[in-house]
Write an enzyme that holds these catalytic residues in place. Structure first.
Site, PDB file in Angstrom:
ATOM      1  N   CYS A   1      -6.074  -2.975   7.238  1.00  0.00           N
ATOM      2  CA  CYS A   1      -7.339  -2.295   7.150  1.00  0.00           C
ATOM      3  C   CYS A   1      -8.590  -2.972   6.772  1.00  0.00           C
ATOM      4  O   CYS A   1      -9.690  -2.712   6.860  1.00  0.00           O
ATOM      5  CB  CYS A   1      -7.136  -0.919   6.634  1.00  0.00           C
TER       6      CYS A   1
ATOM      7  N   CYS B   1       0.864  -1.247   0.066  1.00  0.00           N
ATOM      8  CA  CYS B   1       0.093   0.076  -0.248  1.00  0.00           C
ATOM      9  C   CYS B   1       0.831   1.060  -0.098  1.00  0.00           C
ATOM     10  O   CYS B   1       0.513   2.164  -0.920  1.00  0.00           O
ATOM     11  CB  CYS B   1      -1.039  -0.159   1.230  1.00  0.00           C
TER      12      CYS B   1
END
Length: 375
Positions: free
Chosen positions: A211, A114
């Site tokens: 997440c 990410c």
């Protein structure tokens, strides 16, 4: 004219900085601190996923409640805030590989991907489009100027250091990035700053899970993304004995001991290998977990001299985020591949994890790469 705190020879009011805001306390403090110093702050939050249940889940970044928290900080501190829909980019660059890696018997680290493929690539380009002089984040890591330009160094607080997740930061990205929290002595200091600024997120819990994986249940997310891909098979001892069955290799990681479903044995057994082709989970005694030689690829090198300029580099390496660095000899095979020899064997080295390079007796990060199946 002297340099301002972000390293530019102009007043803060003429220095635009994009702050990547997750809605957590760290990035909120960065934004408030820079705004308080008079910088031209622009807050940006990425909408990365929407899992319904994850939307209101505290402790996971970039969900609905976090976007609200980031926007509130921007409103209270008086700077603009934008929300960018990166769901498709995030799925293509991070989530799909996460699922496929588990199905291939690896244990991925999506937070690194990410940072590498989304935050420090697409978001960084957005910051440039907004004509920002730099981009700041709430990561606990330090950027220090060395004789050959900016260097990446561990955070002052070793307990908060996030260098393992940022090894893939390139020199070009590092030139543009700023990490205002890296020098702080502790997370308590960050929360004290948040309280001083009157931020509502001052007591917000730290993010814990990946997440997009609510409640840490990786297998359910993978099954949703790749229905039917998790195939059952055998649990096999390293000596060849069949000990039981499993519902898919995605439920196991190298070094795992609990939850194997093969009780009644006299010796404790650990997952030592995942054989995807044979659909086998291979278990054995703890000593079989010891690994001395690790093949590493996709290397991002942050040293001053070219990676291949020496036959070997004497460095320290981390093979998991929670492990301390261990002394090692890194032998380049090419500019992006190497063989890493650990001077002390490590247990539970898993394909899909990162191998991060550190200065042996210092704080500097020399980059790193990805552990792959070749041993």
């Amino acid at each position: 004219m002297p340099l301002n705190s972000l390293g530019f020879a102009k007043p803060p009011s003429e220095t635009r900085v994009v702050v990547a805001m997750s809605g957590g306390v760290d990035s909120s403090v960065v934004a408030a601190y820079l705004a308080d110093q008079g910088y031209d702050v622009v807050g940006v939050t990425l909408q990365l996923y929407d899992h319904g249940a994850a939307l209101a889940k505290k402790g996971a970044c970039c969900a609905g409640i976090d976007i609200h928290d980031a926007r509130r900080v921007a409103e209270e501190r008086g700077f603009p805030h934008y929300v960018l829909d990166y769901e498709n980019i995030f799925k293509d660059a991070v989530i799909d590989e996460f699922a496929d890696s588990y199905l291939a018997g690896a244990t991925p680290v999506p937070c690194i991907r990410c940072n590498e493929r989304v935050k420090f690539k697409d978001l960084l380009e957005t910051a440039r489009d907004l004509e920002a002089d730099c981009m700041a984040t709430g990561h606990y890591i330090q950027r220090k100027m060395g004789p050959n330009g900016p260097e990446l160094h561990c955070a002052e607080d070793a307990n908060r250091d996030q260098s393992y997740f940022l090894f893939s930061t390139t020199p070009e990205q590092l030139d543009y990035l700023r990490f205002p929290l890296g020098h702080l002595p502790s997370k308590d200091a960050t929360r004290e700053m948040a309280a001083q600024y009157g931020l509502a997120v001052a007591d917000k819990p730290d993010s814990q899970d990946i997440c997009f994986v609510p409640n840490g249940n990786y297998a359910s997310v993978i099954e949703k993304l790749r229905p039917g891909a998790a195939e059952p098979g055998e649990i096999v001892h390293a000596d060849g004995r069949v000990l039981g069955s499993h519902e898919g290799v995605i439920h196991y990681t190298i070094g795992q001991r609990r939850g194997l479903g093969i009780g009644g044995l006299s010796e404790p057994l650990y997952v030592v290998r995942l054989d995807v082709d044979r659909k086998q989970v291979v278990v054995g005694p703890k000593e079989l977990l010891a690994t001395r030689t690790i093949p590493v690829r996709e290397i991002n090198w942050l040293g001053d001299a070219p990676f291949t300029s020496r036959p070997e580099w004497h460095l320290s390496v981390k093979v998991r985020s929670t492990r301390p660095p261990r002394e090692a000899i890194v032998r380049p095979i090419s500019e992006t591949e190497a063989e890493v020899e650990l001077l002390t064997p490590e247990e539970g080295v898993s394909p899909g994890q990162a191998c991060v390079f550190y200065e042996s007796d210092g704080s500097r990060i020399f980059g790193g790469g990805w552990i792959w199946r070749g041993y």
